[in-house]
Design a protein around this motif. Structure first.
Motif, PDB file in Angstrom:
ATOM      1  N   THR A   1       0.828  -1.208   0.000  1.00 13.58           N
ATOM      2  CA  THR A   1       0.000   0.000   0.000  1.00 13.58           C
ATOM      3  C   THR A   1       0.866   1.263   0.000  1.00 13.58           C
ATOM      4  O   THR A   1       0.598   2.221  -0.734  1.00 13.58           O
ATOM      5  CB  THR A   1      -0.921   0.004   1.220  1.00 13.58           C
ATOM      6  OG1 THR A   1      -1.723  -1.187   1.211  1.00 13.58           O
ATOM      7  CG2 THR A   1      -1.834   1.218   1.215  1.00 13.58           C
ATOM      8  N   MET A   2       1.912   1.263   0.821  1.00 20.44           N
ATOM      9  CA  MET A   2       2.804   2.409   0.876  1.00 20.44           C
ATOM     10  C   MET A   2       3.518   2.607  -0.458  1.00 20.44           C
ATOM     11  O   MET A   2       3.650   3.749  -0.947  1.00 20.44           O
ATOM     12  CB  MET A   2       3.825   2.216   1.997  1.00 20.44           C
ATOM     13  CG  MET A   2       4.671   3.449   2.295  1.00 20.44           C
ATOM     14  SD  MET A   2       5.892   3.124   3.586  1.00 20.44           S
ATOM     15  CE  MET A   2       4.816   2.585   4.926  1.00 20.44           C
ATOM     16  N   LEU A   3       3.982   1.520  -1.046  1.00 24.31           N
ATOM     17  CA  LEU A   3       4.662   1.607  -2.339  1.00 24.31           C
ATOM     18  C   LEU A   3       3.723   2.121  -3.421  1.00 24.31           C
ATOM     19  O   LEU A   3       4.106   2.964  -4.241  1.00 24.31           O
ATOM     20  CB  LEU A   3       5.218   0.230  -2.716  1.00 24.31           C
ATOM     21  CG  LEU A   3       6.072   0.167  -3.989  1.00 24.31           C
ATOM     22  CD1 LEU A   3       7.306   1.043  -3.842  1.00 24.31           C
ATOM     23  CD2 LEU A   3       6.478  -1.272  -4.288  1.00 24.31           C
ATOM     24  N   ALA A   4       2.469   1.646  -3.404  1.00 23.39           N
ATOM     25  CA  ALA A   4       1.493   2.114  -4.393  1.00 23.39           C
ATOM     26  C   ALA A   4       1.196   3.592  -4.210  1.00 23.39           C
ATOM     27  O   ALA A   4       1.031   4.340  -5.184  1.00 23.39           O
ATOM     28  CB  ALA A   4       0.203   1.293  -4.279  1.00 23.39           C
ATOM     29  N   ALA A   5       1.144   4.042  -2.948  1.00 18.44           N
ATOM     30  CA  ALA A   5       0.896   5.465  -2.690  1.00 18.44           C
ATOM     31  C   ALA A   5       2.043   6.328  -3.201  1.00 18.44           C
ATOM     32  O   ALA A   5       1.825   7.406  -3.777  1.00 18.44           O
ATOM     33  CB  ALA A   5       0.689   5.687  -1.190  1.00 18.44           C
ATOM     34  N   ILE A   6       3.283   5.860  -3.017  1.00 18.73           N
ATOM     35  CA  ILE A   6       4.444   6.617  -3.502  1.00 18.73           C
ATOM     36  C   ILE A   6       4.449   6.696  -5.021  1.00 18.73           C
ATOM     37  O   ILE A   6       4.658   7.763  -5.615  1.00 18.73           O
ATOM     38  CB  ILE A   6       5.736   5.980  -2.977  1.00 18.73           C
ATOM     39  CG1 ILE A   6       5.820   6.108  -1.447  1.00 18.73           C
ATOM     40  CG2 ILE A   6       6.962   6.637  -3.619  1.00 18.73           C
ATOM     41  CD1 ILE A   6       6.989   5.376  -0.836  1.00 18.73           C
ATOM     42  N   VAL A   7       4.202   5.549  -5.673  1.00 21.95           N
ATOM     43  CA  VAL A   7       4.173   5.532  -7.135  1.00 21.95           C
ATOM     44  C   VAL A   7       3.047   6.417  -7.657  1.00 21.95           C
ATOM     45  O   VAL A   7       3.217   7.163  -8.637  1.00 21.95           O
ATOM     46  CB  VAL A   7       4.016   4.072  -7.637  1.00 21.95           C
ATOM     47  CG1 VAL A   7       3.807   4.059  -9.153  1.00 21.95           C
ATOM     48  CG2 VAL A   7       5.244   3.258  -7.272  1.00 21.95           C
ATOM     49  N   SER A   8       1.886   6.363  -7.000  1.00 23.30           N
ATOM     50  CA  SER A   8       0.757   7.194  -7.425  1.00 23.30           C
ATOM     51  C   SER A   8       1.075   8.677  -7.260  1.00 23.30           C
ATOM     52  O   SER A   8       0.672   9.506  -8.084  1.00 23.30           O
ATOM     53  CB  SER A   8      -0.484   6.838  -6.612  1.00 23.30           C
ATOM     54  OG  SER A   8      -0.827   5.478  -6.793  1.00 23.30           O
ATOM     55  N   SER A   9       1.822   9.012  -6.212  1.00 17.85           N
ATOM     56  CA  SER A   9       2.191  10.410  -5.994  1.00 17.85           C
ATOM     57  C   SER A   9       3.081  10.926  -7.109  1.00 17.85           C
ATOM     58  O   SER A   9       2.886  12.028  -7.631  1.00 17.85           O
ATOM     59  CB  SER A   9       2.895  10.554  -4.638  1.00 17.85           C
ATOM     60  OG  SER A   9       2.047  10.157  -3.584  1.00 17.85           O
ATOM     61  N   PHE A  10       4.090  10.102  -7.494  1.00 20.41           N
ATOM     62  CA  PHE A  10       4.966  10.517  -8.594  1.00 20.41           C
ATOM     63  C   PHE A  10       4.186  10.640  -9.897  1.00 20.41           C
ATOM     64  O   PHE A  10       4.418  11.553 -10.697  1.00 20.41           O
ATOM     65  CB  PHE A  10       6.112   9.520  -8.757  1.00 20.41           C
ATOM     66  CG  PHE A  10       7.225   9.721  -7.775  1.00 20.41           C
ATOM     67  CD1 PHE A  10       8.034  10.844  -7.826  1.00 20.41           C
ATOM     68  CD2 PHE A  10       7.476   8.791  -6.779  1.00 20.41           C
ATOM     69  CE1 PHE A  10       9.052  11.050  -6.916  1.00 20.41           C
ATOM     70  CE2 PHE A  10       8.504   8.978  -5.857  1.00 20.41           C
ATOM     71  CZ  PHE A  10       9.283  10.108  -5.934  1.00 20.41           C
ATOM     72  N   ALA A  11       3.236   9.728 -10.109  1.00 22.96           N
ATOM     73  CA  ALA A  11       2.439   9.784 -11.336  1.00 22.96           C
ATOM     74  C   ALA A  11       1.532  11.012 -11.338  1.00 22.96           C
ATOM     75  O   ALA A  11       1.363  11.678 -12.371  1.00 22.96           O
ATOM     76  CB  ALA A  11       1.606   8.514 -11.474  1.00 22.96           C
ATOM     77  N   TYR A  12       0.958  11.332 -10.184  1.00 17.90           N
ATOM     78  CA  TYR A  12       0.060  12.485 -10.102  1.00 17.90           C
ATOM     79  C   TYR A  12       0.826  13.787 -10.305  1.00 17.90           C
ATOM     80  O   TYR A  12       0.329  14.720 -10.946  1.00 17.90           O
ATOM     81  CB  TYR A  12      -0.645  12.482  -8.742  1.00 17.90           C
ATOM     82  CG  TYR A  12      -1.539  13.666  -8.524  1.00 17.90           C
ATOM     83  CD1 TYR A  12      -2.797  13.738  -9.127  1.00 17.90           C
ATOM     84  CD2 TYR A  12      -1.132  14.730  -7.715  1.00 17.90           C
ATOM     85  CE1 TYR A  12      -3.619  14.829  -8.930  1.00 17.90           C
ATOM     86  CE2 TYR A  12      -1.943  15.826  -7.513  1.00 17.90           C
ATOM     87  CZ  TYR A  12      -3.187  15.878  -8.122  1.00 17.90           C
ATOM     88  OH  TYR A  12      -4.000  16.962  -7.938  1.00 17.90           O
ATOM     89  N   LEU A  13       2.039  13.865  -9.748  1.00 19.61           N
ATOM     90  CA  LEU A  13       2.849  15.069  -9.883  1.00 19.61           C
ATOM     91  C   LEU A  13       3.552  15.163 -11.240  1.00 19.61           C
ATOM     92  O   LEU A  13       4.185  16.179 -11.534  1.00 19.61           O
ATOM     93  CB  LEU A  13       3.896  15.119  -8.763  1.00 19.61           C
ATOM     94  CG  LEU A  13       3.348  15.258  -7.341  1.00 19.61           C
ATOM     95  CD1 LEU A  13       4.475  15.147  -6.322  1.00 19.61           C
ATOM     96  CD2 LEU A  13       2.617  16.578  -7.167  1.00 19.61           C
ATOM     97  N   GLU A  14       3.474  14.095 -12.018  1.00 18.54           N
ATOM     98  CA  GLU A  14       4.087  14.050 -13.355  1.00 18.54           C
ATOM     99  C   GLU A  14       5.579  14.373 -13.287  1.00 18.54           C
ATOM    100  O   GLU A  14       6.106  15.177 -14.053  1.00 18.54           O
ATOM    101  CB  GLU A  14       3.377  15.013 -14.300  1.00 18.54           C
ATOM    102  CG  GLU A  14       1.907  14.684 -14.514  1.00 18.54           C
ATOM    103  CD  GLU A  14       1.227  15.640 -15.459  1.00 18.54           C
ATOM    104  OE1 GLU A  14       1.890  16.626 -15.878  1.00 18.54           O
ATOM    105  OE2 GLU A  14       0.054  15.423 -15.794  1.00 18.54           O
ATOM    106  N   THR A  15       6.259  13.743 -12.323  1.00 19.67           N
ATOM    107  CA  THR A  15       7.702  13.945 -12.165  1.00 19.67           C
ATOM    108  C   THR A  15       8.448  13.240 -13.288  1.00 19.67           C
ATOM    109  O   THR A  15       8.279  12.045 -13.510  1.00 19.67           O
ATOM    110  CB  THR A  15       8.169  13.397 -10.803  1.00 19.67           C
ATOM    111  OG1 THR A  15       7.376  13.991  -9.777  1.00 19.67           O
ATOM    112  CG2 THR A  15       9.625  13.726 -10.573  1.00 19.67           C
ATOM    113  N   ASN A  16       9.287  13.993 -13.966  1.00 18.59           N
ATOM    114  CA  ASN A  16      10.038  13.464 -15.100  1.00 18.59           C
ATOM    115  C   ASN A  16      11.518  13.426 -14.721  1.00 18.59           C
ATOM    116  O   ASN A  16      12.233  14.412 -14.849  1.00 18.59           O
ATOM    117  CB  ASN A  16       9.814  14.338 -16.337  1.00 18.59           C
ATOM    118  CG  ASN A  16      10.373  13.700 -17.592  1.00 18.59           C
ATOM    119  OD1 ASN A  16      11.159  12.760 -17.536  1.00 18.59           O
ATOM    120  ND2 ASN A  16       9.956  14.205 -18.752  1.00 18.59           N
TER     121      ASN A  16
END
Length: 254
Positions: free
Chosen positions: A11-26
């Motif tokens: 769950t924590m890993l999914a939240a971190i990945v979702s955060s990077f995806a939401y922020l569109e970090t390149n």
């Protein structure tokens, strides 16, 4: 327990990945040749401080202004906080206690930057606005801390003075204050250390001092001058930390 720990990790890993995806970090663009070149150019300009006599002289006066803002703001806050702490600790009855606690909550609920923006509108640009902003917010913090210290102070010494014929002022001065003084001093000095840092930030909204110089230098992309100002802030904070630590040890040991 292992299954719960595994699901918590997923769950924590999914939240971190979702955060990077939401922020569109390149990250590819971040570490590209162009970005690294811009970082190197920025570091080269920033790591070459301006130590010219004229700039250092201006920084010296701005440092004194920042120091005065923090010291005066903390002093006014300590006096106002003590005035509000007495009723907030229940020394004047339940009605005054509720009102004083409401005022203290309102003062510290508003951040220093918001107070500074309001004071700039009320008092104009300059250190006066910064001093008032620090005093108002810090009064709310110190008043609450002072009230808790007064509530936890043994009442026997002051009651003994009252029974011997002393008044309320004498009972507080000679029975309560000596026991609570080291705590009050430690809280005040700690807030002074914080206010030195905050006084620098308040300059970004026009409250004077080193912060206003730093804001102007950064807005004009004068990286060498900004680096010197940041060094001055660091030195000022270290000096105040050392001085307050020495004062605490001296007074508390007495």
């Amino acid at each position: 327990m292992r299954i719960k720990g595994f699901f918590a990790f997923i769950t924590m890993l999914a939240a971190i990945v979702s955060s990077f995806a939401y922020l569109e970090t390149n990250f590819a663009e971040l570490f590209s040749r162009t970005s690294l070149g811009q970082m190197a150019k920025f570091a080269k300009g920033f790591l070459s401080p301006d130590f010219s006599h004229a700039h250092l002289s201006t920084i010296g006066w701005a440092s004194l202004e920042t120091l005065a803002m923090s010291a005066m703001g903390t002093l006014v806050a300590a006096l106002l906080g003590m005035v509000l702490a007495l009723p907030a600790a229940g020394r004047l009855g339940s009605l005054f206690k509720a009102f004083a606690r409401l005022v203290l909550n309102a003062l510290r609920a508003v951040p220093e930057l918001v107070w500074a923006a309001l004071m700039v509108l009320a008092a104009g640009l300059g250190p006066n606005a910064g001093t008032l902003a620090l005093a108002l917010h810090t009064a709310g913090v110190l008043g609450r801390l002072f009230a808790e210290a007064l509530e936890n102070t043994p009442a026997a010494p002051s009651e003994a003075i009252r029974l011997a014929g002393g008044g309320r002022i004498a009972a507080f001065t000679y029975g309560t204050l000596p026991n609570v003084w080291p705590q009050l001093l430690a809280y005040t000095l700690y807030r002074w250390e914080n206010n030195i840092r905050m006084a620098t930030i308040l300059g970004f909204v026009g409250a004077g001092g080193l912060g206003q110089m730093l804001q102007i230098s950064l807005s004009l992309f004068q990286l060498a001058q900004a680096a010197t100002i940041i060094l001055a802030v660091l030195i000022l904070v270290l000096l105040v930390d050392a001085f307050s630590a020495w004062i605490r040890q001296r007074w508390i040991s007495l």
